[in-house]
Design a protein around this motif. Structure first.
Motif, PDB file in Angstrom:
ATOM      1  N   PHE A 149      29.133  69.663  58.849  1.00  0.00           N
ATOM      2  CA  PHE A 149      29.717  70.662  58.655  1.00  0.00           C
ATOM      3  C   PHE A 149      29.609  71.282  57.191  1.00  0.00           C
ATOM      4  O   PHE A 149      29.146  72.998  56.858  1.00  0.00           O
ATOM      5  CB  PHE A 149      31.249  70.745  59.062  1.00  0.00           C
ATOM      6  CG  PHE A 149      31.880  71.194  58.094  1.00  0.00           C
ATOM      7  CD1 PHE A 149      31.835  72.930  59.146  1.00  0.00           C
ATOM      8  CD2 PHE A 149      32.677  71.238  57.258  1.00  0.00           C
ATOM      9  CE1 PHE A 149      33.100  73.959  57.862  1.00  0.00           C
ATOM     10  CE2 PHE A 149      33.688  72.669  56.229  1.00  0.00           C
ATOM     11  CZ  PHE A 149      33.744  73.069  57.136  1.00  0.00           C
ATOM     12  N   ARG A 176      23.720  78.009  56.222  1.00  0.00           N
ATOM     13  CA  ARG A 176      22.868  78.717  57.783  1.00  0.00           C
ATOM     14  C   ARG A 176      22.542  79.744  56.475  1.00  0.00           C
ATOM     15  O   ARG A 176      22.514  80.137  55.115  1.00  0.00           O
ATOM     16  CB  ARG A 176      24.789  78.884  57.483  1.00  0.00           C
ATOM     17  CG  ARG A 176      25.957  79.346  56.925  1.00  0.00           C
ATOM     18  CD  ARG A 176      27.028  79.179  57.962  1.00  0.00           C
ATOM     19  NE  ARG A 176      27.900  79.392  56.920  1.00  0.00           N
ATOM     20  CZ  ARG A 176      28.560  80.991  56.985  1.00  0.00           C
ATOM     21  NH1 ARG A 176      28.275  81.192  58.392  1.00  0.00           N
ATOM     22  NH2 ARG A 176      29.416  81.157  56.215  1.00  0.00           N
ATOM     23  N   LEU A 227      25.349  79.108  51.312  1.00  0.00           N
ATOM     24  CA  LEU A 227      26.160  79.090  49.852  1.00  0.00           C
ATOM     25  C   LEU A 227      24.917  78.996  49.487  1.00  0.00           C
ATOM     26  O   LEU A 227      24.153  79.455  47.932  1.00  0.00           O
ATOM     27  CB  LEU A 227      26.693  78.065  49.336  1.00  0.00           C
ATOM     28  CG  LEU A 227      27.551  78.075  49.644  1.00  0.00           C
ATOM     29  CD1 LEU A 227      29.374  77.275  48.881  1.00  0.00           C
ATOM     30  CD2 LEU A 227      28.562  79.277  49.272  1.00  0.00           C
ATOM     31  N   ILE A 258      31.185  69.136  48.429  1.00  0.00           N
ATOM     32  CA  ILE A 258      30.990  71.512  48.065  1.00  0.00           C
ATOM     33  C   ILE A 258      32.389  71.389  49.058  1.00  0.00           C
ATOM     34  O   ILE A 258      32.807  72.847  49.073  1.00  0.00           O
ATOM     35  CB  ILE A 258      29.640  71.707  48.959  1.00  0.00           C
ATOM     36  CG1 ILE A 258      29.167  73.501  48.983  1.00  0.00           C
ATOM     37  CG2 ILE A 258      29.508  71.675  50.385  1.00  0.00           C
ATOM     38  CD1 ILE A 258      29.366  73.907  47.089  1.00  0.00           C
ATOM     39  N   VAL A 259      33.051  71.113  49.795  1.00  0.00           N
ATOM     40  CA  VAL A 259      33.678  70.948  51.146  1.00  0.00           C
ATOM     41  C   VAL A 259      35.058  71.625  50.565  1.00  0.00           C
ATOM     42  O   VAL A 259      36.101  71.634  50.567  1.00  0.00           O
ATOM     43  CB  VAL A 259      34.496  70.032  52.170  1.00  0.00           C
ATOM     44  CG1 VAL A 259      33.227  69.813  53.062  1.00  0.00           C
ATOM     45  CG2 VAL A 259      34.618  68.660  51.563  1.00  0.00           C
ATOM     46  N   VAL A 317      34.960  75.503  48.828  1.00  0.00           N
ATOM     47  CA  VAL A 317      35.105  75.309  50.131  1.00  0.00           C
ATOM     48  C   VAL A 317      36.401  75.776  50.127  1.00  0.00           C
ATOM     49  O   VAL A 317      37.287  76.983  51.064  1.00  0.00           O
ATOM     50  CB  VAL A 317      34.044  75.709  50.819  1.00  0.00           C
ATOM     51  CG1 VAL A 317      34.716  76.396  52.154  1.00  0.00           C
ATOM     52  CG2 VAL A 317      32.295  75.932  50.391  1.00  0.00           C
ATOM     53  N   LEU A 341      34.038  81.271  55.543  1.00  0.00           N
ATOM     54  CA  LEU A 341      32.873  79.863  54.448  1.00  0.00           C
ATOM     55  C   LEU A 341      32.949  80.207  53.541  1.00  0.00           C
ATOM     56  O   LEU A 341      31.815  81.079  53.698  1.00  0.00           O
ATOM     57  CB  LEU A 341      32.605  79.628  55.715  1.00  0.00           C
ATOM     58  CG  LEU A 341      32.715  78.473  56.565  1.00  0.00           C
ATOM     59  CD1 LEU A 341      31.927  77.555  57.486  1.00  0.00           C
ATOM     60  CD2 LEU A 341      33.820  77.565  55.727  1.00  0.00           C
ATOM     61  N   SER A 342      33.410  80.436  51.932  1.00  0.00           N
ATOM     62  CA  SER A 342      32.945  80.216  50.499  1.00  0.00           C
ATOM     63  C   SER A 342      33.575  80.533  49.694  1.00  0.00           C
ATOM     64  O   SER A 342      33.704  79.939  50.245  1.00  0.00           O
ATOM     65  CB  SER A 342      32.437  82.270  50.770  1.00  0.00           C
ATOM     66  OG  SER A 342      34.112  82.486  50.973  1.00  0.00           O
ATOM     67  N   LEU A 343      32.164  80.379  48.170  1.00  0.00           N
ATOM     68  CA  LEU A 343      33.154  79.776  47.373  1.00  0.00           C
ATOM     69  C   LEU A 343      34.143  81.189  47.322  1.00  0.00           C
ATOM     70  O   LEU A 343      34.589  81.677  46.884  1.00  0.00           O
ATOM     71  CB  LEU A 343      32.016  79.802  46.315  1.00  0.00           C
ATOM     72  CG  LEU A 343      30.894  78.374  46.326  1.00  0.00           C
ATOM     73  CD1 LEU A 343      29.839  78.868  45.320  1.00  0.00           C
ATOM     74  CD2 LEU A 343      31.738  77.851  46.560  1.00  0.00           C
ATOM     75  N   ASP A 375      36.109  78.420  60.154  1.00  0.00           N
ATOM     76  CA  ASP A 375      37.370  79.190  58.983  1.00  0.00           C
ATOM     77  C   ASP A 375      37.361  78.139  58.231  1.00  0.00           C
ATOM     78  O   ASP A 375      36.883  76.802  58.426  1.00  0.00           O
ATOM     79  CB  ASP A 375      37.824  79.583  60.187  1.00  0.00           C
ATOM     80  CG  ASP A 375      38.856  79.015  60.287  1.00  0.00           C
ATOM     81  OD1 ASP A 375      39.699  78.541  59.828  1.00  0.00           O
ATOM     82  OD2 ASP A 375      38.218  78.288  61.557  1.00  0.00           O
ATOM     83  N   ALA A 425      37.068  73.771  56.277  1.00  0.00           N
ATOM     84  CA  ALA A 425      37.321  72.687  55.141  1.00  0.00           C
ATOM     85  C   ALA A 425      38.589  72.301  54.485  1.00  0.00           C
ATOM     86  O   ALA A 425      38.545  70.818  54.335  1.00  0.00           O
ATOM     87  CB  ALA A 425      36.370  73.938  54.115  1.00  0.00           C
TER      88      ALA A 425
END
Lengths: 281, 262
Positions: free
Chosen positions: A114, A121, A125, B28-29, B32, B40-42, B232, B236
């Protein structure tokens, strides 16, 4: 005499629960896979014939072997650099290094896949950062292809490569290295002529381990391959769950087990398998 | 050893790069999961806990977490009892036949779970164990045995067999010897094995994909569906909780070993 015989029975009785569980709920289902591959859809070797005639089966096998070899080489290379540094680190630093290896090892493979999807993707990021920095004009195809699979698989396999290599490197007497330095060898010569040959058994053991684990890998290739690049495990799942072709699926499953056991049998003559599976082997 | 021979700058920097490659993508999760966006983004304009709120308000996710915990506990019990007794028996008898038994116990690590899952799908259909709590618990328990056998065998390798002989010589029967002499000395190995067997079941997906469908819907199964259907940020949040949980178990294991060593 009677007493020792009775106690022997007692010790054997301890093995019994595990032995029965394993036979009834593990070995039997696996043997059934073998049986189905010879009996469905018709009894005979028809499924195995496809191994030689079917183009799509060839493609799956070639893809799997290619990805497994690339993964093994990369995992060994990265793992070797890491084990080498860990083996020569101070005990204090070593604890932190080992933590960096063990923590990823035990974190769910789904969570890791994940995380890679999030990063790689199209709107991920990495692509977003590169686009904003103006380094690329178009998003790169980093995932749902072979590249994504290799990135995720190497990430999964590096810890498995480090553990056997580190175990064998820690057996190398550090005084040998300083003796070689003392006798005038350069750092590179010490590495190439002393350290590398002595660490070879661990390197081979790690290679075998990573390769056989990669062969039957399901989750990471399925998620990061996006269904376009099929490896053997996902192909088997597809045959059984979606196409209901039990004969072909179980044939490939049997071949998978046979290749893994053959690889182990060949290398058990070269390296001690205990190195691979710990003292439990 | 220190200061005698150090790795060169090339090996050191490569090792650092590998360590970052191993750890950074997973971490990174965390940012997020704290994003204030719906995708899904910072985080853009600030941190938000809304995705954690979503997670804990969802009966589906909570139900899966509960199921996964119960299955993991049941399968850990199976793996620990069977695996520990088996490792002790093999250690004490120590013949060619027990070497084979021990090798057999390692099969679930060697044979890919996809092969086992396919076989079990047919096998459990006949036994009416498909989509059944005990079916999954047994499958996870059996495949968890290797972890226990390995850790307990390692602990037994450091155990002086004369202690066992002394206990027997003084008239202790097998159960007493196990209870008072062997088990206390290998307890850390058993606990390590239990932790690994637990994590194994908690994370296991491939077997579950084949032998469970509706009634049994574990956490990994729900994550799998989430990754394949809607990516979505709730995912995370789940990932962060799973990482935290695994870290906690590993820390417990390390603390335990440290106490035992000192």
């Amino acid at each position: 005499m009677n007493r020792s015989w009775r106690s022997e029975i007692g010790w054997f009785a301890l093995i019994l629960p595990a032995f029965l569980l394993m036979t009834v709920f593990y070995i039997a289902p696996i043997l059934q896979v073998l049986a189905i591959s010879f009996t469905e859809p018709q009894p005979g070797l028809g499924n195995y014939e496809r191994l030689f005639t079917s183009e799509s089966i060839h493609r799956v096998i070639v893809t799997t072997l290619r990805i497994c070899l690339i993964t093994t080489v990369l995992a060994l290379l990265l793992g070797y650099a890491m084990s080498y540094t860990i083996a020569l680190a101070s005990p204090r630093a070593r604890r932190w290094w080992i933590l960096a290896v063990l923590v990823p090892l035990w974190i769910s493979v789904l969570v890791r896949a994940f995380a890679w999807v999030t990063l790689l993707r199209r709107q991920g990021l990495v692509n977003n950062t590169l686009l904003e920095a103006g380094i690329i004009a178009e998003p790169l195809a980093l995932v749902w292809n072979e590249f994504g699979i290799v990135v995720g698989m190497v990430h999964y396999m590096v810890p498995y490569a480090v553990l056997p290599m580190l175990a064998s490197m820690r057996e190398i007497d550090p005084r040998l290295l300083s003796a070689a330095r003392g006798l005038g060898a350069s750092r590179n010569a010490v590495f190439a002529r002393v350290f590398l040959p002595l660490s070879l058994p661990g390197l081979i053991a790690a290679g075998v381990l990573v390769f056989i684990f990669s062969l039957g890998f399901y989750i990471t290739p399925a998620i990061l391959g996006g269904g376009k690049t099929l490896m053997v495990a996902e192909w088997i799942g597809l045959q059984i769950l979606d196409l209901i072709r039990w004969g072909l699926g179980t044939m490939m499953a049997t071949m998978l087990v046979v290749s893994i056991l053959t690889t182990l049998a060949i290398f058990s003559r070269i390296v001690d398998l205990r190195r691979i599976f710990g003292s439990g082997a | 050893m220190e200061g005698l021979h150090k790795p060169g700058p090339f090996a050191r920097s490569l090792a650092w790069a590998v360590a970052l490659y191993l750890v950074l993508p997973i971490s990174i999760v965390l940012p997020v999961s704290l994003t204030d966006q719906r995708f899904l983004s910072l985080p853009q304009d600030g941190l938000s806990l809304r995705h954690y709120v979503n997670l804990f308000a969802s009966s589906e996710w909570l139900d899966s977490i509960g199921q996964s915990l119960l299955i993991a506990v049941a399968s850990t019990v199976i793996a620990v009892v069977a695996g520990t007794l088996c490792a002790i028996g093999c250690w004490r008898i120590a013949r060619r036949s027990t070497d084979l038994v021990r090798a057999m116990m390692l099969l679930p690590i060697i044979i890919p779970s996809i092969v086992y899952a396919v076989g079990l799908y047919r096998y459990f259909a006949k036994l009416d164990l498909l989509d059944n709590f005990w079916g999954v618990a047994i499958a996870h328990g059996v495949t968890g045995i290797p972890y226990v056998v390995i850790t307990v065998s390692t602990a037994l390798a450091a155990f002086d067999p004369r202690l066992e002989q002394a206990a027997r010589g003084m008239g202790a029967n097998l159960v007493q010897t196990l209870r008072w002499v062997i088990l206390p000395r290998i307890a850390p190995g058993i606990v390590s094995g239990a932790i690994f067997a637990f994590i194994h079941s908690w994370d296991e997906l491939v077997i579950v994909l084949f032998i469970a469908s509706r009634d049994v819907f574990t956490l990994p199964r729900r994550i799998w569906d989430g990754i394949n259907e809607n990516l979505d940020p709730t995912m995370a949040a789940v990932a962060v909780l799973m990482v935290a949980f695994t870290l906690l178990l590993l820390l417990a294991d390390m603390a335990l070993r440290k106490r035992h060593d000192s």
